[in-house]
Design a protein around this motif. Sequence first.
Motif, mmCIF file in Angstrom:
data_model
loop_
_atom_site.group_PDB
_atom_site.id
_atom_site.type_symbol
_atom_site.label_atom_id
_atom_site.label_comp_id
_atom_site.label_asym_id
_atom_site.label_seq_id
_atom_site.Cartn_x
_atom_site.Cartn_y
_atom_site.Cartn_z
ATOM 1 N N PHE A 166 0.983 -1.148 0.037
ATOM 2 C CA PHE A 166 0.058 -0.046 -0.135
ATOM 3 C C PHE A 166 0.692 1.141 -0.026
ATOM 4 N N VAL A 167 1.793 1.242 1.014
ATOM 5 C CA VAL A 167 2.581 2.452 1.037
ATOM 6 C C VAL A 167 3.548 2.894 -0.308
ATOM 7 N N PRO A 168 4.319 1.818 -0.834
ATOM 8 C CA PRO A 168 4.896 2.375 -1.938
ATOM 9 C C PRO A 168 3.938 2.752 -3.168
ATOM 10 N N ILE B 70 -4.065 1.861 -7.990
ATOM 11 C CA ILE B 70 -5.108 1.796 -7.414
ATOM 12 C C ILE B 70 -5.474 0.318 -7.204
ATOM 13 N N LEU B 71 -5.031 -0.805 -8.252
ATOM 14 C CA LEU B 71 -5.360 -2.112 -8.109
ATOM 15 C C LEU B 71 -4.542 -2.626 -7.083
ATOM 16 N N LEU B 72 -3.334 -2.282 -7.000
ATOM 17 C CA LEU B 72 -2.456 -2.529 -6.015
ATOM 18 C C LEU B 72 -2.688 -2.206 -4.449
ATOM 19 N N CYS B 73 -3.294 -1.203 -4.374
ATOM 20 C CA CYS B 73 -4.022 -0.562 -3.036
ATOM 21 C C CYS B 73 -5.226 -1.254 -2.797
ATOM 22 N N ALA B 74 -5.899 -1.826 -3.509
ATOM 23 C CA ALA B 74 -7.171 -2.525 -3.693
ATOM 24 C C ALA B 74 -6.520 -4.137 -3.032
ATOM 25 N N PHE B 75 -5.726 -4.494 -3.614
ATOM 26 C CA PHE B 75 -5.217 -5.801 -3.407
ATOM 27 C C PHE B 75 -4.584 -5.777 -1.894
ATOM 28 N N ALA B 76 -3.885 -4.741 -1.447
ATOM 29 C CA ALA B 76 -3.384 -4.719 -0.221
ATOM 30 C C ALA B 76 -4.606 -4.499 0.898
ATOM 31 N N ILE B 77 -5.547 -3.700 0.530
ATOM 32 C CA ILE B 77 -6.699 -3.713 1.455
ATOM 33 C C ILE B 77 -7.483 -5.011 1.559
ATOM 34 N N PHE B 78 -7.523 -5.713 0.522
ATOM 35 C CA PHE B 78 -8.217 -7.014 0.455
ATOM 36 C C PHE B 78 -7.340 -7.886 1.433
ATOM 37 N N ALA B 79 -6.168 -7.940 1.119
ATOM 38 C CA ALA B 79 -5.080 -8.613 2.118
ATOM 39 C C ALA B 79 -5.149 -8.068 3.539
ATOM 40 N N LEU B 80 -5.403 -7.093 3.910
ATOM 41 C CA LEU B 80 -5.475 -6.454 4.938
ATOM 42 C C LEU B 80 -6.910 -7.004 5.718
ATOM 43 N N VAL B 81 -7.847 -6.685 4.996
ATOM 44 C CA VAL B 81 -9.414 -7.043 5.589
ATOM 45 C C VAL B 81 -9.464 -8.237 5.764
ATOM 46 N N ALA B 82 -9.449 -9.262 4.594
ATOM 47 C CA ALA B 82 -9.825 -10.684 4.509
ATOM 48 C C ALA B 82 -8.943 -11.261 5.268
#
Length: 463
Positions: free
Chosen positions: A406-408, A432-444
Amino acid sequence: MTASTMPKTEEGSNSESNLNDFNSRTDLVKISENDGEYNPADHRDQAKGQSTGGAMAHFIKSSLGSGILAMPMAFKSGGLLFGMIATLVVGFLCAHCVHILVKTSQSICKDIKVPALGFAETVEKAFENGPKRLHSWSKFAKVFVDASLMATYYAAACVYIVFIATSFHDVINYDTGLEWRLRVYISLTVIPCLLIGQIRNLKWLVPFSAMANVFILVTFGIVLYYLFSEPLIFSDKALIGEVTKIPLFFSTVIFAMEGIGSVLPVENAMKKPQQFLGCPGVLNSSMFIVVILYAVIGFLGYVRYGDAVQGSITLNLKDGDALADTAKLLMAVAILFTYGLQFYVPNEILWKKIAHKFNERNHNIVQIIIRAVIVVVSGGICLAIPNLEIFISLVGAVFFSLLGIFVPSVCETVYLWPNRLGWYKWKLYKNILLCAFAIFALVAGSSASIDEIITKLIQNKDS
């Protein structure tokens, strides 16, 4: 994951300069007064700087840590086919995020004419040199990265305690007939951690790190021996894991593979930083080796032990077998020796931020107390959640998805905004897709891990 890439300190250096070597370089650099194009490499210490080969060795060492032993557990969650493909994909994403972080850092160094920047400072300067409306967020961004780094390393230190305790629990209880619970071993493990956690000079940690590396290499050899000691059976292994377990797969792989905190220290110490990126480059060559090794160990480990695989494959080795016990104990001692280095990083960041609040005459006693309290609190957390698999998944989901992906992505977007995002702003959509994947990994991932924690607590209460 390990902090073993941190540079050695010179005799008499203080803790703040040690930390600057790791994460914050602006205190050590001089602004160029030349009017021509600024090349950061020309202003680095060529005498003490490391070679390209040395940088590659450090980078591989930082990524190829104890996390590789958790890869079979990841394949248990993802399945053979999905696990292999997804490991390669996650490896590519991690490498790409390292690439954009380093490239952004190098570009900012040219812009503001400094030789090198640490992780937190790179993010801070990206906001300072980005859109005007985001300038006021620069200090928050730096604090966020520093806090995330501290939380990441403290959480990883908790994983270390659980791993050490579990290894000694399995060997000693089986060989001696004792029936001590895991929490007893966790409590005992805290004692040497209290002592190692008091080491504040990196030079004193070098012998521990050297011995740990030897023990890890021997352990890998023993693990490979057991993997091929009997025929591998593929037919009863799932090709694709359960949908509910997929988040745990990603969390575990991200935890095992991600070493974002060590990237810029390696690049900052290079004589020729331009050789870190590019083809083949330090990054591409190192990540290719790391990803292949992780995928192979994960695949073969799951094929060998199936659903019985544990948070570290060493824990699956035959109980009571002398060679297997040697591997378990060597790995436990190696992780114990690495604990000091893992614990060093967040404490240096923390101390730099709070040292001014205490009288200088009391600095020594205050540091002793703070370090002891943190180790004890870490031990308390481990006593509450004495499960290695869940701990690994939770740490990977919460911390490494944020720092590593997310940060990079945000940092590059802010720095390149609005006119340098490529054709039709493709870098914006990619990030945006990378951030979405990071959020998915974080939440899920964190949700799945917390569900597992609750289930284990209920089971322990009923039993």
